[in-house]
Design a protein around this motif. Structure first.
Motif, PDB file in Angstrom:
ATOM      1  N   TYR A 159       0.839  -1.210   0.000  1.00  0.00           N
ATOM      2  CA  TYR A 159       0.000   0.000   0.000  1.00  0.00           C
ATOM      3  C   TYR A 159       0.871   1.258   0.000  1.00  0.00           C
ATOM      4  N   GLN A 213      -5.543   5.566   6.816  1.00  0.00           N
ATOM      5  CA  GLN A 213      -5.580   4.395   7.708  1.00  0.00           C
ATOM      6  C   GLN A 213      -7.000   4.213   8.242  1.00  0.00           C
ATOM      7  N   LYS A 222      -7.492   0.058   3.285  1.00  0.00           N
ATOM      8  CA  LYS A 222      -8.510  -0.737   2.590  1.00  0.00           C
ATOM      9  C   LYS A 222      -7.891  -1.340   1.339  1.00  0.00           C
ATOM     10  N   GLU A 223      -8.421  -2.481   0.923  1.00  0.00           N
ATOM     11  CA  GLU A 223      -7.873  -3.192  -0.236  1.00  0.00           C
ATOM     12  C   GLU A 223      -7.841  -2.300  -1.473  1.00  0.00           C
ATOM     13  N   GLU A 224      -8.817  -1.406  -1.592  1.00  0.00           N
ATOM     14  CA  GLU A 224      -8.887  -0.590  -2.820  1.00  0.00           C
ATOM     15  C   GLU A 224      -7.823   0.518  -2.876  1.00  0.00           C
ATOM     16  N   TYR A 225      -7.000   0.668  -1.815  1.00  0.00           N
ATOM     17  CA  TYR A 225      -5.951   1.692  -1.850  1.00  0.00           C
ATOM     18  C   TYR A 225      -4.728   1.256  -2.662  1.00  0.00           C
ATOM     19  N   ASN A 246      -7.077  -8.403   2.800  1.00  0.00           N
ATOM     20  CA  ASN A 246      -6.160  -8.172   3.921  1.00  0.00           C
ATOM     21  C   ASN A 246      -6.327  -9.235   5.000  1.00  0.00           C
ATOM     22  N   ASP A 286      -7.219  -2.607   7.262  1.00  0.00           N
ATOM     23  CA  ASP A 286      -8.676  -2.665   7.405  1.00  0.00           C
ATOM     24  C   ASP A 286      -9.071  -4.120   7.182  1.00  0.00           C
ATOM     25  N   SER A 336     -12.160  -5.395   7.671  1.00  0.00           N
ATOM     26  CA  SER A 336     -13.617  -5.586   7.673  1.00  0.00           C
ATOM     27  C   SER A 336     -14.056  -6.642   6.651  1.00  0.00           C
ATOM     28  N   LYS A 337     -13.330  -6.741   5.516  1.00  0.00           N
ATOM     29  CA  LYS A 337     -13.708  -7.737   4.506  1.00  0.00           C
ATOM     30  C   LYS A 337     -13.529  -9.156   5.072  1.00  0.00           C
TER      31      LYS A 337
END
Ligand code: NDP
Ligand code: F7E
Length: 313
Positions: free
Chosen positions: A112, A118, A121-124, A236, A278, A280-281
């Motif tokens: 990343y 912070q 997130k995966e999309e970063y 992640n 992150d 959360s996923k």
């Protein structure tokens, strides 16, 4: 994964590969294929092709890589780029050519951008400039992610990419120059205690924040995702919490029982200021870590003590 499926764990003697091996054995898997780097140098394309054609594994955990801490990454920049590209290119392409059912590629949180918001997130991915000390390693890992994505989109390969946070645990590397911070601190505090040294030198300012996941938790997450995750996007793996390097040092100092002081050598690099995952996923899929950091450090200190002779303390 079928219980009798043929599973290749690349890097089975390393900290992560050995943890995955233990986890799969404990779950009743029996059909493994493993090779040390002396038996099969994964940088050698021809040897890797022959190995896959002969063994034809069903599932692959790609946990072999050139790995190290901030100084190793910054010193051996060419090897961190070339070795990792060669290893992952050879394994991923051979897995495709021999019809592997599913492959897991292990990346790292250093993919990343250095100053990304912070938690990460995966999309970063690919939204900014990387941390310079580990840019070659990160570029190789990003290429691995893109290889898996490309093989999925062009050939329909079920290749997934997981991004672990900083890891620690049994079979870690305690080399003072090349290791990651947590095993280095265990060794430094232990040696200072045994030798009666008044202070321990640590690197940087102590202000960067890091997140730490025990290798046994990582192995559980990898097995969980091998069963339950089939998406092109990376995912992640972490705990979702971090601490400063200074706080980590105080915790390890307490576990080891060292009563001297700490000198911070600010000539050494801090690296990324923060890289909190992150998760959360991953939590949304139903997996969460179990081992808290203090318990994990106590167990890792015991692992170090059991292997101390190898480090000539
Ligand atoms: N440690 C960490 O904090 C983190 C690690 N990761 C990733 O997890 C994975 C595993 O890391 P970790 O277990 O810590 O690393 P280790 O250094 O403990 O293990 C790496 C393994 O890779 C194998 N290997 C290295 N080079 C070659 C080669 N040329 N040919 C064949 N095998 C090779 C080694 O085999 P042998 O023992 O036979 O020489 C070794 O077992 C890596 O992809 C790493 O990027 C991701 C995030 C954090
Ligand atoms: C997993 C991850 O690992 C690497 O990144 P890193 O997190 O920066 O690595 P590290 O564990 O070596 O250091 C963490 C922090 O700790 C400080 N620090 C203090 N004292 C010691 C010390 O004695 N040794 C080390 N190694 N660091 C120390 C150090 O200065 C830094 O601020 C990547 O290159 C890349 O490989 C990657 O993906």
């Amino acid at each position: 994964m079928e219980k009798d499926a043929k599973i290749y764990i690349a890097g089975h003697r390393g900290m992560v590969g050995s943890a995955i091996y233990r986890k799969l054995l404990s779950e009743g898997y029996t059909n493994f294929v493993v090779r040390t780097s002396a038996e099969l140098d994964l940088r050698n394309q021809e040897a890797v092709c022959t190995f896959f054609e002969e063994e034809k594994p069903d599932y692959v955990f790609l946990a072999a890589a050139k790995v190290g801490g901030i100084m190793a990454n910054n010193t051996y920049r060419a090897e961190f780029l070339l070795d990792n590209l060669q290893i992952q290119n050879n394994v991923i392409d051979s897995a495709h050519r021999t019809g592997v059912k599913k492959l897991m590629f292990l990346g790292s949180s250093c993919i990343y951008p250095k100053m990304a918001p912070q938690p990460l997130k995966e999309e970063y991915l690919l939204t900014g400039v990387l941390e310079p000390t580990n840019e070659p390693y990160a570029i190789a890992k990003i290429t691995g992610i893109k290889m898996c994505e490309a093989y999925r989109s062009q050939y329909g390969s079920n290749f997934i990419s997981v991004m672990p946070t900083n890891l620690y645990g049994p079979n870690d590397n305690y080399d003072l120059a090349n290791s990651h911070v947590l095993p280095a601190m265990i060794r430094k505090f232990h040696e200072a205690k045994v030798n009666g040294n008044p202070f321990v030198e640590l690197w940087g300012t102590g202000s960067p924040r890091r997140e730490f996941l025990h290798a046994d938790d990582l192995a559980e997450a990898c097995c969980f995702l091998m069963e339950n995750y089939n998406e092109p996007e990376l995912i992640n793996i972490g705990v979702g919490d971090d601490l400063t390097i200074k706080a980590l040092a105080e915790l390890i100092q307490k576990v080891v029982g060292y009563e001297g002081s700490i000198h911070w050598n600010t000539e050494k690099p801090d690296g990324t200021p923060r890289k909190l995952m992150d998760v959360s996923k991953l939590h949304g899929l139903g997996w969460k870590h179990k081992i808290d950091i203090e318990t994990g450090i106590k167990a890792t200190y015991q692992d170090f003590l059991s292997k101390m002779e190898a480090y000539a303390v």
